[in-house]
Design a protein around this motif. Structure first.
Motif, PDB file in Angstrom:
ATOM      1  N   PHE A 106      71.119 -60.379  32.233  1.00 54.54           N
ATOM      2  CA  PHE A 106      70.326 -61.241  31.361  1.00 54.54           C
ATOM      3  C   PHE A 106      69.218 -61.893  32.186  1.00 54.54           C
ATOM      4  CE2 PHE A 106      73.813 -63.846  32.915  1.00 54.54           C
ATOM      5  CZ  PHE A 106      73.215 -65.053  33.262  1.00 54.54           C
ATOM      6  N   THR A 107      68.241 -62.424  31.492  1.00 53.15           N
ATOM      7  CA  THR A 107      67.096 -63.061  32.140  1.00 53.15           C
ATOM      8  C   THR A 107      66.929 -64.472  31.598  1.00 53.15           C
ATOM      9  OG1 THR A 107      66.013 -60.919  32.396  1.00 53.15           O
ATOM     10  CG2 THR A 107      64.620 -62.867  32.580  1.00 53.15           C
ATOM     11  N   LEU A 108      66.682 -65.414  32.504  1.00 55.23           N
ATOM     12  CA  LEU A 108      66.418 -66.794  32.135  1.00 55.23           C
ATOM     13  C   LEU A 108      64.941 -67.084  32.349  1.00 55.23           C
ATOM     14  CD1 LEU A 108      69.467 -68.476  33.912  1.00 55.23           C
ATOM     15  CD2 LEU A 108      69.215 -68.032  31.462  1.00 55.23           C
ATOM     16  N   ASP A 109      64.314 -67.634  31.350  1.00 57.87           N
ATOM     17  CA  ASP A 109      62.904 -68.021  31.450  1.00 57.87           C
ATOM     18  C   ASP A 109      62.865 -69.443  31.995  1.00 57.87           C
ATOM     19  OD1 ASP A 109      60.268 -68.788  31.139  1.00 57.87           O
ATOM     20  OD2 ASP A 109      60.094 -68.031  29.087  1.00 57.87           O
ATOM     21  N   LEU A 110      62.447 -69.586  33.246  1.00 55.04           N
ATOM     22  CA  LEU A 110      62.460 -70.883  33.905  1.00 55.04           C
ATOM     23  C   LEU A 110      61.388 -71.834  33.383  1.00 55.04           C
ATOM     24  CD1 LEU A 110      63.267 -69.839  37.581  1.00 55.04           C
ATOM     25  CD2 LEU A 110      64.821 -70.410  35.711  1.00 55.04           C
ATOM     26  N   SER A 111      60.498 -71.350  32.531  1.00 54.25           N
ATOM     27  CA  SER A 111      59.498 -72.236  31.940  1.00 54.25           C
ATOM     28  C   SER A 111      60.044 -72.961  30.713  1.00 54.25           C
ATOM     29  CB  SER A 111      58.230 -71.455  31.572  1.00 54.25           C
ATOM     30  OG  SER A 111      58.493 -70.547  30.521  1.00 54.25           O
ATOM     31  N   VAL A 162      80.462 -62.328  42.276  1.00 55.89           N
ATOM     32  CA  VAL A 162      79.096 -62.765  42.570  1.00 55.89           C
ATOM     33  C   VAL A 162      78.127 -61.785  41.924  1.00 55.89           C
ATOM     34  CG1 VAL A 162      77.431 -63.222  44.422  1.00 55.89           C
ATOM     35  CG2 VAL A 162      79.845 -63.780  44.760  1.00 55.89           C
ATOM     36  N   TYR A 163      77.064 -62.318  41.330  1.00 59.61           N
ATOM     37  CA  TYR A 163      76.068 -61.494  40.662  1.00 59.61           C
ATOM     38  C   TYR A 163      74.746 -61.557  41.415  1.00 59.61           C
ATOM     39  CZ  TYR A 163      79.592 -61.920  37.067  1.00 59.61           C
ATOM     40  OH  TYR A 163      80.789 -61.906  36.396  1.00 59.61           O
ATOM     41  N   ASN A 164      73.944 -60.541  41.239  1.00 64.48           N
ATOM     42  CA  ASN A 164      72.616 -60.473  41.860  1.00 64.48           C
ATOM     43  C   ASN A 164      71.631 -61.314  41.067  1.00 64.48           C
ATOM     44  OD1 ASN A 164      73.329 -58.353  43.807  1.00 64.48           O
ATOM     45  ND2 ASN A 164      73.573 -57.092  41.986  1.00 64.48           N
ATOM     46  N   THR A 165      70.620 -61.821  41.761  1.00 67.62           N
ATOM     47  CA  THR A 165      69.544 -62.548  41.095  1.00 67.62           C
ATOM     48  C   THR A 165      68.209 -62.044  41.633  1.00 67.62           C
ATOM     49  OG1 THR A 165      69.550 -64.328  42.739  1.00 67.62           O
ATOM     50  CG2 THR A 165      70.917 -64.651  40.781  1.00 67.62           C
ATOM     51  N   THR A 166      67.222 -61.955  40.763  1.00 70.82           N
ATOM     52  CA  THR A 166      65.865 -61.561  41.151  1.00 70.82           C
ATOM     53  C   THR A 166      64.882 -62.436  40.383  1.00 70.82           C
ATOM     54  OG1 THR A 166      66.559 -59.262  41.496  1.00 70.82           O
ATOM     55  CG2 THR A 166      64.200 -59.668  41.246  1.00 70.82           C
ATOM     56  N   LEU A 167      63.997 -63.105  41.123  1.00 73.99           N
ATOM     57  CA  LEU A 167      62.984 -63.952  40.504  1.00 73.99           C
ATOM     58  C   LEU A 167      61.652 -63.217  40.481  1.00 73.99           C
ATOM     59  CD1 LEU A 167      62.217 -66.744  39.369  1.00 73.99           C
ATOM     60  CD2 LEU A 167      61.660 -67.426  41.727  1.00 73.99           C
ATOM     61  N   THR A 168      61.074 -63.112  39.294  1.00 74.60           N
ATOM     62  CA  THR A 168      59.745 -62.509  39.104  1.00 74.60           C
ATOM     63  C   THR A 168      58.932 -63.494  38.272  1.00 74.60           C
ATOM     64  OG1 THR A 168      60.738 -60.306  39.110  1.00 74.60           O
ATOM     65  CG2 THR A 168      58.476 -60.480  38.300  1.00 74.60           C
ATOM     66  N   GLY A 169      58.021 -64.190  38.919  1.00 78.15           N
ATOM     67  CA  GLY A 169      57.257 -65.223  38.220  1.00 78.15           C
ATOM     68  C   GLY A 169      58.187 -66.335  37.794  1.00 78.15           C
ATOM     69  N   THR A 170      58.283 -66.566  36.482  1.00 82.22           N
ATOM     70  CA  THR A 170      59.201 -67.594  35.965  1.00 82.22           C
ATOM     71  C   THR A 170      60.431 -66.966  35.304  1.00 82.22           C
ATOM     72  OG1 THR A 170      58.030 -67.712  33.860  1.00 82.22           O
ATOM     73  CG2 THR A 170      57.350 -69.273  35.590  1.00 82.22           C
ATOM     74  N   SER A 171      60.652 -65.680  35.524  1.00 78.27           N
ATOM     75  CA  SER A 171      61.805 -64.978  34.956  1.00 78.27           C
ATOM     76  C   SER A 171      62.841 -64.735  36.041  1.00 78.27           C
ATOM     77  CB  SER A 171      61.391 -63.635  34.359  1.00 78.27           C
ATOM     78  OG  SER A 171      60.528 -63.830  33.264  1.00 78.27           O
ATOM     79  N   ALA A 181      66.981 -77.167  34.819  1.00 77.94           N
ATOM     80  CA  ALA A 181      67.855 -77.524  35.939  1.00 77.94           C
ATOM     81  C   ALA A 181      67.652 -76.589  37.129  1.00 77.94           C
ATOM     82  CB  ALA A 181      69.313 -77.496  35.501  1.00 77.94           C
ATOM     83  N   LEU A 182      67.203 -75.378  36.845  1.00 74.99           N
ATOM     84  CA  LEU A 182      67.034 -74.398  37.920  1.00 74.99           C
ATOM     85  C   LEU A 182      65.695 -74.524  38.641  1.00 74.99           C
ATOM     86  CD1 LEU A 182      68.637 -71.265  36.244  1.00 74.99           C
ATOM     87  CD2 LEU A 182      69.634 -72.800  37.946  1.00 74.99           C
ATOM     88  N   LEU A 183      64.875 -75.475  38.243  1.00 79.67           N
ATOM     89  CA  LEU A 183      63.603 -75.687  38.926  1.00 79.67           C
ATOM     90  C   LEU A 183      63.776 -76.532  40.180  1.00 79.67           C
ATOM     91  CD1 LEU A 183      61.267 -76.304  35.862  1.00 79.67           C
ATOM     92  CD2 LEU A 183      61.574 -74.185  37.185  1.00 79.67           C
ATOM     93  N   ASN A 184      64.854 -77.297  40.251  1.00 79.40           N
ATOM     94  CA  ASN A 184      65.104 -78.180  41.388  1.00 79.40           C
ATOM     95  C   ASN A 184      66.200 -77.632  42.288  1.00 79.40           C
ATOM     96  OD1 ASN A 184      63.297 -80.169  40.323  1.00 79.40           O
ATOM     97  ND2 ASN A 184      64.904 -80.708  38.863  1.00 79.40           N
TER      98      ASN A 184
END
Length: 142
Positions: A45-50, A128-137, A56-59
């Motif tokens: 799944f993808t979380l839109d950080l905007s 444990v799961y993988n995470t990848t940040l692309t822009g704000t996704s 909460a994930l911005l800090n």
């Protein structure tokens, strides 16, 4: 057979049936625990950080739960993701950024940010799961 013998016989039958059906039942805590001590499979799944819901994930030190996964931003600014539930009795974990760990408030089990057990009663590591940040996704996947 008189009425008393009939009722006694029926009572014993019902009691025996109830005992047989309850053998192997797992005691629960009123619904806060689950039988699943393994992390979810097929996580993607993808979380839109905007979005404010994911703020909460911005800090650094922030965390949230989404899709059965705790997603956190470490003190160092890295994104991590692990299963939401303790491997001991499936209670919901919390992320403690000050201690760089995941904590189970039910029995005190602790896990590293990499999912390893550091304090029991849990004996199995977290998924444990993988995470990848692309822009704000932020993508979380297995």
């Amino acid at each position: 057979m008189d009425r008393k013998d009939f009722l006694n016989s029926m009572g014993m039958s019902v009691a025996g049936f109830a005992i047989l059906n309850c053998m192997g039942c797992k005691k629960t805590d009123g619904g806060t625990a689950s039988a699943n001590t393994k992390g979810a499979t097929g996580v993607n799944f993808t979380l839109d950080l905007s979005l404010s819901a994911n703020a909460a994930l911005l800090n650094n030190g922030g965390s949230l739960i989404s899709n059965g996964v705790i997603v956190a931003k470490t003190k160092n600014g890295n994104y991590i993701a692990v299963q939401r539930s303790c491997t001991h009795e499936s209670y919901t974990l919390t992320y403690q950024s000050a201690n760089s760990r995941f904590y189970c408030p039910n029995h005190g089990a602790t896990f590293t940010e990499g999912g390893a057990v550091t304090n029991g009663p849990a004996s199995n590591s977290l998924t444990v799961y993988n995470t990848t940040l692309t822009g704000t996704s932020l993508r979380v996947y297995s």
